[in-house]
Design an enzyme around this catalytic site. Structure first.
Site, mmCIF file in Angstrom:
data_model
loop_
_atom_site.group_PDB
_atom_site.id
_atom_site.type_symbol
_atom_site.label_atom_id
_atom_site.label_comp_id
_atom_site.label_asym_id
_atom_site.label_seq_id
_atom_site.Cartn_x
_atom_site.Cartn_y
_atom_site.Cartn_z
ATOM 1 N N ASN A 212 0.736 -1.112 -0.042
ATOM 2 C CA ASN A 212 0.036 -0.127 -0.127
ATOM 3 C C ASN A 212 0.845 1.200 0.051
ATOM 4 O OD1 ASN A 212 0.728 0.816 2.794
ATOM 5 N ND2 ASN A 212 -0.272 -1.028 3.256
ATOM 6 N N GLY A 275 0.152 1.201 16.810
ATOM 7 C CA GLY A 275 0.116 0.475 15.709
ATOM 8 C C GLY A 275 -0.227 1.656 14.663
ATOM 9 N N LYS A 345 -11.027 -4.589 18.590
ATOM 10 C CA LYS A 345 -9.721 -4.769 18.703
ATOM 11 C C LYS A 345 -9.107 -4.757 20.228
ATOM 12 C CE LYS A 345 -8.290 -3.622 13.984
ATOM 13 N NZ LYS A 345 -7.138 -4.000 13.207
HETATM 14 O O1 PMT Z 1 2.805 6.166 6.583
HETATM 15 P P1 PMT Z 1 2.491 7.670 6.193
HETATM 16 O O2 PMT Z 1 2.287 7.591 4.587
HETATM 17 O O3 PMT Z 1 2.704 8.515 7.140
HETATM 18 O O4 PMT Z 1 0.706 7.315 6.353
HETATM 19 C C1 PMT Z 1 0.077 7.233 7.791
HETATM 20 C C2 PMT Z 1 -1.107 6.316 7.644
HETATM 21 C C3 PMT Z 1 -2.078 6.776 6.944
HETATM 22 C C4 PMT Z 1 -0.525 4.861 7.280
HETATM 23 C C5 PMT Z 1 -1.420 6.232 9.334
HETATM 24 O O5 PMT Z 1 -1.773 7.339 9.811
HETATM 25 C C6 PMT Z 1 -2.448 5.205 9.360
HETATM 26 O O6 PMT Z 1 -3.746 5.607 9.471
HETATM 27 N N1 PMT Z 1 -2.107 3.871 9.829
HETATM 28 C C7 PMT Z 1 -3.115 2.750 9.955
HETATM 29 C C8 PMT Z 1 -3.104 2.085 8.800
HETATM 30 C C9 PMT Z 1 -4.003 0.949 8.653
HETATM 31 O O7 PMT Z 1 -3.701 -0.104 8.380
HETATM 32 O O8 PMT Z 1 -5.275 1.176 9.098
HETATM 33 P P2 PMT Z 1 -6.611 0.031 9.555
HETATM 34 O O9 PMT Z 1 -7.656 0.713 9.918
HETATM 35 O O10 PMT Z 1 -6.416 -0.991 8.041
HETATM 36 O O11 PMT Z 1 -6.120 -0.850 10.711
HETATM 37 C C10 PMT Z 1 -6.399 -0.598 12.106
HETATM 38 C C11 PMT Z 1 -5.513 -0.841 12.787
HETATM 39 O O12 PMT Z 1 -4.976 -1.980 12.811
HETATM 40 C C12 PMT Z 1 -4.196 0.146 12.528
HETATM 41 O O13 PMT Z 1 -3.446 0.335 14.148
HETATM 42 C C13 PMT Z 1 -3.109 -1.170 12.172
HETATM 43 O O14 PMT Z 1 -1.743 -0.921 12.585
HETATM 44 C C14 PMT Z 1 -3.778 -2.387 12.709
HETATM 45 N N2 PMT Z 1 -3.739 -3.880 11.984
HETATM 46 C C15 PMT Z 1 -4.322 -3.847 10.829
HETATM 47 C C16 PMT Z 1 -4.295 -5.142 10.071
HETATM 48 C C17 PMT Z 1 -3.711 -5.930 10.626
HETATM 49 N N3 PMT Z 1 -3.623 -7.204 9.998
HETATM 50 N N4 PMT Z 1 -2.866 -5.751 11.541
HETATM 51 C C18 PMT Z 1 -2.874 -4.708 12.431
HETATM 52 O O15 PMT Z 1 -2.303 -4.468 13.424
#
Ligand code: PMT
Length: 402
Positions: A212, A275, A345
């Protein structure tokens, strides 16, 4: 050059002494670190260095007279005193130290000092015998009582041929002492943070992968802010092109499974886990050992299987569970989905991140989040990621263990 004095307004008072020739360099050093510097010269100082030199290096008009109607019309002495975040008097002669200790206001510099509530420092510079003199020592003791910082003096050979204490500290030493005054309070001293950042990369075959747009900037900014606040930081990063912030221990991973292993190992020794990584939700069920060849079919089916949820695994720890903060990157229903993720979570806090536009979120310099925790919410508006990270770290430190 690190902008450790970014947007700090420093009023530099220069009094009469041979060390005044170093003041131009001092102005340069402070400006290199982001400070806005204005200079006041005493009458005696003008015998050693010209206003023109200091105007050129500071980029601001130089003030010297209390009774100059033109200068007062531009920025009066009270405005100048209120403008300053910090007043540094370097070199500070025995005479100016004596006048400050007795609260005199008989020139522009001493008047500004009396009229300002900003923190102040003097950098004594004089002959070693004048410095040792009981009157000077008493005046310096009085300044300390009045909350002045005393920068130096240094010791060594003096312009007059004497050797001893009384030399003005070098511009770089004075700059470092000024930086220390503005350094963030180390509120997180002794706390251990683990932060994930960047994307994960899920291999399809030896040359292709699913990933991504995460650049790692947000996670790296958080690591930097936490370390500046005194924390011990482990940063688990996916593949990104960023330098490791000073003082941060970096662990590099590629896939979600590797990130999980590193995260669990670090989390049990952490007080706080954040995270921020954009972890791929799925990976290819079977990674091809050789490069997939283009066949005659117009379609290629890849079977994807769910990756482990790293942050949910950390939050589920029954022993040595850290305070766990997640991010929710969403393009619609941002707050609702974030609230669901907070609950599902079992997180302590979540940062709802609207990633529908290109101005904030993935691979941008700025970001904005709504932070949600049980019992509260706070919107942090669009701003540089470094600044946002400092606010988030401050918020986490308020709620950690509450
Ligand atoms: O890296 P940059 O370009 O600076 O951009 C920052 C960002 C947009 C990536 C950051 O601010 C952000 O939003 N990070 C979370 C991205 C994400 O994967 O979001 P999610 O809504 O899909 O996941 C929710 C949470 O679960 C997150 O804390 C993620 O780290 C965690 N997760 C998700 C999937 C997985 N298999 N394991 C996880 O731990």
């Amino acid at each position: 050059m690190q902008q450790t004095l970014a947007s700090k307004r420093i009023l530099l008072g220069i009094s009469g002494g041979i060390a005044a020739y170093k003041s131009a360099d001092l102005v340069r050093r402070l400006k290199e670190r982001g400070a806005d510097v204005r200079v006041i010269l005493t009458d005696a100082a003008q015998q050693f260095i010209t206003p023109l030199t200091l105007q050129a290096v500071s980029g601001n008009p130089v003030s010297h007279s209390l009774l100059d109607p033109a200068a007062e019309a531009a920025m009066g002495h009270i405005e100048l005193a209120k403008w300053a975040d910090f007043i540094l008097i370097a070199p500070a002669s025995a005479d100016v130290i004596a006048r400050l200790a007795h609260g005199l206001a008989n020139d522009l510099l001493t008047t500004c000092v009396l009229a300002s509530a900003a923190p102040m420092a003097v950098a004594p510079a004089m002959n070693q015998q004048m410095y040792k003199n009981i009157a000077t020592q008493k005046n310096i003791a009085t300044l300390k009582e009045h909350n002045f910082h005393i920068f130096g003096p240094g010791s060594g050979a003096q312009a007059c041929g004497d050797v001893g204490a009384g030399r003005m500290l070098e511009p770089l030493e004075l700059t470092a002492l000024t930086e220390q005054l503005f350094a963030p309070v180390k509120k997180l001293q002794g706390l251990r943070f683990t932060i994930t950042a960047g994307p994960t990369r899920e291999a399809i075959d030896p040359v292709r992968y699913i990933s991504n747009h995460s650049s790692g900037k947000m996670g790296f900014a958080l690591a930097e802010a936490a370390v500046k606040a005194g924390a011990q930081v482990t940063l688990i990063s996916g593949p990104v092109q960023l330098a490791t912030p000073a003082g941060v221990a970096r662990i590099e991973v590629l896939s979600a499974e590797q990130m999980l292993e590193a995260a669990l190992a670090a989390a049990v020794n952490s007080d706080v886990f954040i995270g921020c990584a954009a972890v791929a939700d799925y990976r290819v069920a079977e990674i091809a050992t050789d490069k997939l060849k283009k066949g005659n079919d117009n379609e290629l089916q890849l079977k994807l299987i769910k990756n482990p949820d790293i942050i949910a695994s950390v939050a589920a720890l029954t022993q040595q569970r850290p305070f766990t903060v997640g991010f929710a990157a969403e393009t619609r229903n941002v707050l609702d989905y974030a609230r669901q993720k907070l609950l599902n979570k079992r997180l302590d806090m979540i940062c709802a991140n609207d990633v529908s536009g290109s101005q904030i979120g993935f691979n941008s310099e700025q970001n904005a989040v709504s932070v949600i925790w049980r019992g509260g919410e706070l919107d942090l508006p669009v701003q540089p990621k470094q600044q946002l990270a400092e606010q988030l770290i401050a918020l986490i430190s308020q709620h950690y263990k509450t």
